[in-house]
Scaffold this motif. Sequence first.
Motif, PDB file in Angstrom:
ATOM      1  N   ALA A  22     -38.506 -32.065  36.831  1.00 16.73           N
ATOM      2  CA  ALA A  22     -38.387 -33.352  36.964  1.00 16.73           C
ATOM      3  C   ALA A  22     -37.952 -33.899  38.211  1.00 16.73           C
ATOM      4  O   ALA A  22     -38.479 -34.726  38.935  1.00 16.73           O
ATOM      5  CB  ALA A  22     -37.516 -33.846  35.609  1.00 16.73           C
ATOM      6  N   LYS A  23     -36.795 -32.907  38.576  1.00 18.88           N
ATOM      7  CA  LYS A  23     -36.200 -33.345  39.871  1.00 18.88           C
ATOM      8  C   LYS A  23     -37.104 -33.248  41.120  1.00 18.88           C
ATOM      9  O   LYS A  23     -37.015 -34.081  41.948  1.00 18.88           O
ATOM     10  CB  LYS A  23     -35.021 -32.570  40.232  1.00 18.88           C
ATOM     11  CG  LYS A  23     -34.025 -32.680  41.342  1.00 18.88           C
ATOM     12  CD  LYS A  23     -32.838 -31.770  41.125  1.00 18.88           C
ATOM     13  CE  LYS A  23     -32.017 -31.727  42.491  1.00 18.88           C
ATOM     14  NZ  LYS A  23     -30.847 -30.955  42.390  1.00 18.88           N
ATOM     15  N   LYS A  24     -37.947 -32.082  41.023  1.00 18.91           N
ATOM     16  CA  LYS A  24     -38.848 -31.632  42.074  1.00 18.91           C
ATOM     17  C   LYS A  24     -39.788 -32.703  42.357  1.00 18.91           C
ATOM     18  O   LYS A  24     -40.169 -33.237  43.365  1.00 18.91           O
ATOM     19  CB  LYS A  24     -39.323 -30.255  41.830  1.00 18.91           C
ATOM     20  CG  LYS A  24     -40.276 -29.871  42.976  1.00 18.91           C
ATOM     21  CD  LYS A  24     -39.869 -29.810  44.143  1.00 18.91           C
ATOM     22  CE  LYS A  24     -40.645 -29.314  45.240  1.00 18.91           C
ATOM     23  NZ  LYS A  24     -40.241 -29.169  46.616  1.00 18.91           N
ATOM     24  N   VAL A  46     -31.311 -38.677  32.343  1.00 18.23           N
ATOM     25  CA  VAL A  46     -31.747 -39.669  33.088  1.00 18.23           C
ATOM     26  C   VAL A  46     -30.594 -40.068  33.878  1.00 18.23           C
ATOM     27  O   VAL A  46     -31.111 -40.507  35.162  1.00 18.23           O
ATOM     28  CB  VAL A  46     -32.171 -40.854  31.917  1.00 18.23           C
ATOM     29  CG1 VAL A  46     -32.389 -42.283  32.910  1.00 18.23           C
ATOM     30  CG2 VAL A  46     -33.476 -40.473  31.496  1.00 18.23           C
ATOM     31  N   GLN A  47     -29.578 -40.246  33.592  1.00 19.54           N
ATOM     32  CA  GLN A  47     -28.415 -40.682  34.478  1.00 19.54           C
ATOM     33  C   GLN A  47     -28.241 -39.720  35.636  1.00 19.54           C
ATOM     34  O   GLN A  47     -28.116 -40.222  36.858  1.00 19.54           O
ATOM     35  CB  GLN A  47     -26.945 -40.869  33.771  1.00 19.54           C
ATOM     36  CG  GLN A  47     -25.861 -41.028  34.399  1.00 19.54           C
ATOM     37  CD  GLN A  47     -26.116 -42.421  35.076  1.00 19.54           C
ATOM     38  OE1 GLN A  47     -26.727 -43.310  34.772  1.00 19.54           O
ATOM     39  NE2 GLN A  47     -25.361 -42.653  36.155  1.00 19.54           N
ATOM     40  N   GLU A  48     -28.350 -38.355  35.143  1.00 17.64           N
ATOM     41  CA  GLU A  48     -28.085 -37.466  36.511  1.00 17.64           C
ATOM     42  C   GLU A  48     -29.201 -37.450  37.653  1.00 17.64           C
ATOM     43  O   GLU A  48     -29.109 -37.162  38.407  1.00 17.64           O
ATOM     44  CB  GLU A  48     -28.092 -35.907  35.720  1.00 17.64           C
ATOM     45  CG  GLU A  48     -26.671 -35.825  34.807  1.00 17.64           C
ATOM     46  CD  GLU A  48     -26.946 -34.231  34.015  1.00 17.64           C
ATOM     47  OE1 GLU A  48     -28.104 -33.705  34.267  1.00 17.64           O
ATOM     48  OE2 GLU A  48     -26.188 -34.124  33.100  1.00 17.64           O
ATOM     49  N   GLU A  52     -29.403 -39.188  41.729  1.00 15.99           N
ATOM     50  CA  GLU A  52     -30.373 -38.538  42.983  1.00 15.99           C
ATOM     51  C   GLU A  52     -31.384 -39.444  43.385  1.00 15.99           C
ATOM     52  O   GLU A  52     -32.002 -39.117  44.248  1.00 15.99           O
ATOM     53  CB  GLU A  52     -30.659 -37.310  42.534  1.00 15.99           C
ATOM     54  CG  GLU A  52     -29.775 -36.274  41.986  1.00 15.99           C
ATOM     55  CD  GLU A  52     -29.886 -34.802  42.279  1.00 15.99           C
ATOM     56  OE1 GLU A  52     -30.711 -34.303  43.447  1.00 15.99           O
ATOM     57  OE2 GLU A  52     -29.582 -34.022  41.414  1.00 15.99           O
ATOM     58  N   GLY A  53     -31.410 -40.567  43.012  1.00 14.50           N
ATOM     59  CA  GLY A  53     -32.503 -41.591  43.659  1.00 14.50           C
ATOM     60  C   GLY A  53     -33.890 -41.435  43.022  1.00 14.50           C
ATOM     61  O   GLY A  53     -34.711 -42.142  43.332  1.00 14.50           O
TER      62      GLY A  53
END
Length: 218
Positions: A22-24, A46-48, A52-53
Amino acid sequence: MYINKKLIVIVGAGRGVGNNVAKKFGKNDFRVVLIARNQDSLNEYVQELSVEGIEAHAQVGDASSTESLTKAFEQITEKYGTIDVLVYNAAILQAGQPTSLKSETLMGHYQVDVASALHCVQQVLPNQLAQKEGTILFTGGGFALYPVAEFTAVSVGKAALRALAFTLAEELGNEGIFVGTVTIMGTVAPNTHFDPELIAEKYWEMYKNRKEHEIVYK
């Protein structure tokens, strides 16, 4: 309905492979929707990602229930539109020798490990076929290639999931839909060779290159 950003949905959100994928993708301007059973955990994830934008959203869904998954995907499509990338990352990772494994237990594993993966594909496929473009990625495991008696249900599930990935790739290849699996040959753990952040790079690589239908990460 949202426009512009492409949408990735990850079934089986968690702080391992799921959230790192998800982050990538999120850092490459994807809108992210995470599916898991626990709303509180989803809210944390979701908050995390948001910190990170990354634009991230949560949808409760249970991989053991096709009815639950159907409802989840209906709501996602209604809110955000066509799902460009589906990542199926759900599995039951429990030990058990073959002779001590009851058929009912094995079928429970198979539902989460394989059958629900196909069900999720069938939820996203109509819109992907309509636009003649889409990506479906599965989280595979080394037990698919080297089964181990102590993890019989996992071995059976990952082998079947791998077969599903290849057969889907064969059927859908001429329709603009890319299907692939990342076969992880070890235990996922931060700060090791099998760091989920490193593994997530392979999902992105597969999405971008659209050539090999399997990446064996070892």
